[in-house]
Design a protein around this motif. Structure first.
Motif, PDB file in Angstrom:
ATOM      1  N   GLU A  17      29.123  58.389  31.122  1.00  0.00           N
ATOM      2  CA  GLU A  17      29.775  59.246  30.205  1.00  0.00           C
ATOM      3  C   GLU A  17      29.329  59.721  29.019  1.00  0.00           C
ATOM      4  O   GLU A  17      29.748  59.895  27.269  1.00  0.00           O
TER       5      GLU A  17
ATOM      6  N   GLY B 102      41.991  61.728  29.650  1.00  0.00           N
ATOM      7  CA  GLY B 102      40.310  61.786  30.099  1.00  0.00           C
ATOM      8  C   GLY B 102      40.648  61.705  31.692  1.00  0.00           C
ATOM      9  O   GLY B 102      40.502  61.547  32.546  1.00  0.00           O
ATOM     10  N   CYS B 103      41.373  63.563  32.127  1.00  0.00           N
ATOM     11  CA  CYS B 103      41.615  64.129  32.827  1.00  0.00           C
ATOM     12  C   CYS B 103      40.781  64.628  34.589  1.00  0.00           C
ATOM     13  O   CYS B 103      39.936  64.807  35.167  1.00  0.00           O
ATOM     14  N   GLY B 104      39.176  64.974  33.600  1.00  0.00           N
ATOM     15  CA  GLY B 104      37.995  65.207  34.253  1.00  0.00           C
ATOM     16  C   GLY B 104      38.297  66.742  34.538  1.00  0.00           C
ATOM     17  O   GLY B 104      38.812  67.478  33.965  1.00  0.00           O
TER      18      GLY B 104
ATOM     19  N   VAL C  36      44.786  65.290  29.758  1.00  0.00           N
ATOM     20  CA  VAL C  36      44.393  65.091  28.596  1.00  0.00           C
ATOM     21  C   VAL C  36      42.745  64.885  28.692  1.00  0.00           C
ATOM     22  O   VAL C  36      42.087  64.585  29.544  1.00  0.00           O
ATOM     23  N   ASP C  37      41.938  65.945  27.565  1.00  0.00           N
ATOM     24  CA  ASP C  37      40.225  65.460  27.600  1.00  0.00           C
ATOM     25  C   ASP C  37      39.805  66.171  26.376  1.00  0.00           C
ATOM     26  O   ASP C  37      40.640  66.931  25.806  1.00  0.00           O
TER      27      ASP C  37
ATOM     28  N   ASP D 250      36.483  67.284  26.520  1.00  0.00           N
ATOM     29  CA  ASP D 250      35.656  68.291  26.787  1.00  0.00           C
ATOM     30  C   ASP D 250      36.638  69.708  27.556  1.00  0.00           C
ATOM     31  O   ASP D 250      37.407  69.414  28.870  1.00  0.00           O
TER      32      ASP D 250
ATOM     33  N   ALA E 192      36.532  70.753  31.109  1.00  0.00           N
ATOM     34  CA  ALA E 192      37.810  69.755  31.790  1.00  0.00           C
ATOM     35  C   ALA E 192      38.912  70.245  31.964  1.00  0.00           C
ATOM     36  O   ALA E 192      39.641  70.084  32.976  1.00  0.00           O
TER      37      ALA E 192
ATOM     38  N   PRO F 275      36.308  53.264  24.669  1.00  0.00           N
ATOM     39  CA  PRO F 275      37.116  54.257  24.050  1.00  0.00           C
ATOM     40  C   PRO F 275      38.576  53.711  24.531  1.00  0.00           C
ATOM     41  O   PRO F 275      39.723  53.733  23.554  1.00  0.00           O
TER      42      PRO F 275
ATOM     43  N   ASN G 139      40.897  56.594  32.898  1.00  0.00           N
ATOM     44  CA  ASN G 139      39.999  55.858  33.513  1.00  0.00           C
ATOM     45  C   ASN G 139      38.585  56.680  33.036  1.00  0.00           C
ATOM     46  O   ASN G 139      38.464  57.380  32.990  1.00  0.00           O
TER      47      ASN G 139
ATOM     48  N   PHE H 239      33.078  64.698  37.079  1.00  0.00           N
ATOM     49  CA  PHE H 239      33.364  63.697  37.348  1.00  0.00           C
ATOM     50  C   PHE H 239      34.913  63.797  38.696  1.00  0.00           C
ATOM     51  O   PHE H 239      35.372  64.620  37.386  1.00  0.00           O
ATOM     52  N   GLY H 240      35.084  63.161  39.031  1.00  0.00           N
ATOM     53  CA  GLY H 240      36.476  62.930  39.550  1.00  0.00           C
ATOM     54  C   GLY H 240      36.180  63.517  40.870  1.00  0.00           C
ATOM     55  O   GLY H 240      37.691  64.166  40.775  1.00  0.00           O
TER      56      GLY H 240
ATOM     57  N   LEU I 234      43.523  62.757  39.159  1.00  0.00           N
ATOM     58  CA  LEU I 234      44.634  61.803  38.955  1.00  0.00           C
ATOM     59  C   LEU I 234      46.205  63.127  38.621  1.00  0.00           C
ATOM     60  O   LEU I 234      47.156  62.142  38.807  1.00  0.00           O
TER      61      LEU I 234
ATOM     62  N   LEU J 291      41.368  53.209  21.875  1.00  0.00           N
ATOM     63  CA  LEU J 291      42.480  54.259  21.953  1.00  0.00           C
ATOM     64  C   LEU J 291      43.468  53.645  21.661  1.00  0.00           C
ATOM     65  O   LEU J 291      45.427  53.134  22.371  1.00  0.00           O
TER      66      LEU J 291
ATOM     67  N   THR K   5      37.800  55.898  40.085  1.00  0.00           N
ATOM     68  CA  THR K   5      38.707  56.885  40.344  1.00  0.00           C
ATOM     69  C   THR K   5      39.592  56.715  41.636  1.00  0.00           C
ATOM     70  O   THR K   5      40.410  57.088  41.422  1.00  0.00           O
TER      71      THR K   5
ATOM     72  N   PRO L 135      43.621  66.025  22.958  1.00  0.00           N
ATOM     73  CA  PRO L 135      43.810  64.797  22.141  1.00  0.00           C
ATOM     74  C   PRO L 135      44.798  65.634  21.061  1.00  0.00           C
ATOM     75  O   PRO L 135      45.749  65.082  21.661  1.00  0.00           O
TER      76      PRO L 135
END
Ligand SMILES: C[S@@+](CC[C@H](N)C(=O)[O-])C[C@H]1O[C@@H](n2cnc3c(N)ncnc32)[C@H](O)[C@@H]1O
Length: 292
Positions: free
Chosen positions: A42, A166-168, A187-188, A190, A193, A234, A229, A137-138, A172, A238, A145, A215
């Protein structure tokens, strides 16, 4: 047209220099691969780390004089010796078709499918997520995943408020929406993403239910269900924040965890969650639990 590949076995430091030299020498494409099966976990947005054993491959038209080309690389590289190298032919084929043939619809748990856009859903009455495999990813093929999708498939999601941290690609979040959740904050860190999540949600007709957020944009509220995921470090950092975001009685699933990290992650969440037994697939671990 068939091709010739010049394959050089090198390291992260020399890979960029070699790839520039191959481009200048007329390579139609230059690819960098991991030659020692070393995972890169990552990278942060904007970072492009390389493997310590990197294979640099230059693709040249079949009529290229490879002896002359290698000779000029050897001279440019002097006084250092050119890293170990070889020339191999590469058959021409329909790469798009070959790539598409690799990916088929995949089932997770009892009723959840990831279906590439060029395939018919094998079971139209089940829950079908339309998502193409790609670099992001994802896309459903990674074990972490898969572990989260299988867990989601077993949850009663009707009417639930979900946080996908970290939804990518949004996979999900989309699964949660299609399984009945009333609203999903995705939330991400990036921004790309978040764009991918919005696009994929729209393709699946659930954009009204999925809210992509950075975030800092999360509203002050608690969720019925958390999916995260990310990675062990982190997740541990978190833990207080994510724990506070789940309401008492709510559920969470965590992945991106290596087996020897599972105890430390479970310990970080245990103050707030009853953590269940871990589940392992392909060297990755899933943890889940209920907020106390
Ligand atoms: C392994 S991918 C998971 C994508 C998708 N949820 C899945 O399960 O396939 C992890 C995602 O978490 C994001 N991420 C990493 N650290 C994060 C953090 N501290 N806060 C929010 N997102 C983070 C990354 O940008 C990446 O998109």
């Amino acid at each position: 047209m068939p091709w010739l590949q010049l394959i050089l076995e090198t390291d992260a430091e020399s890979a960029d220099r070699l790839s520039e030299q191959l481009s200048e020498a007329g390579a139609a494409a230059v690819t960098l691969n991991d030659s020692a099966d070393q995972p890169l976990f990552e990278p942060l947005p904007g970072a492009t780390p390389l493997w310590s054993h990197t294979r640099v491959i230059g693709l040249f038209p079949a009529d290229t004089d490879m002896d002359a080309l290698v000779g000029s690389l050897v001279r440019e590289y002097a006084p250092e010796p050119l890293p170990p190298h070889r020339v191999e032919p590469l058959e021409d084929k329909d790469w798009t078709r070959a790539w598409m043939d690799t990916f088929k619809p995949m089932r997770f748990g009892e009723r959840l499918w990831i279906v590439p856009s060029w395939c018919e859903p094998p079971s139209p009455g089940d829950v079908n997520i339309l998502l193409d495999p790609g670099l992001a990813f994802g896309t459903g093929t990674h074990a972490t995943t898969r572990l989260c999708l299988e867990w989601l498939d077993g949850q009663a999601l009707n009417g639930k408020e979900v946080l996908d941290y970290g939804c990518g690609s949004g996979i999900l979040a989309i699964a949660a929406a299609k399984l009945g959740a009333s609203h999903i904050r995705a939330v991400d860190i990036d921004p790309q993403a978040l764009v991918a999540t919005a696009d994929n949600a729209a393709r699946n007709g659930c954009e009204a239910l999925i809210e992509p957020l950075l975030p800092g944009q999360l509203p002050p509220m608690q969720f019925d269900l958390l999916t995260a995921n990310i990675l062990a470090t982190p997740l541990i950092e978190l833990a207080p924040t994510l724990s506070a975001l789940v309401r008492p009685g709510g559920a969470m699933v965590l992945s991106g965890i290596l087996p020897d990290q599972a105890d430390a992650v479970a310990a970080a969440y245990r103050p707030a969650f009853e953590v269940g037994p871990s589940v392992e697939q392909d060297g990755w671990v899933r943890l889940s639990g209920t907020r106390t």
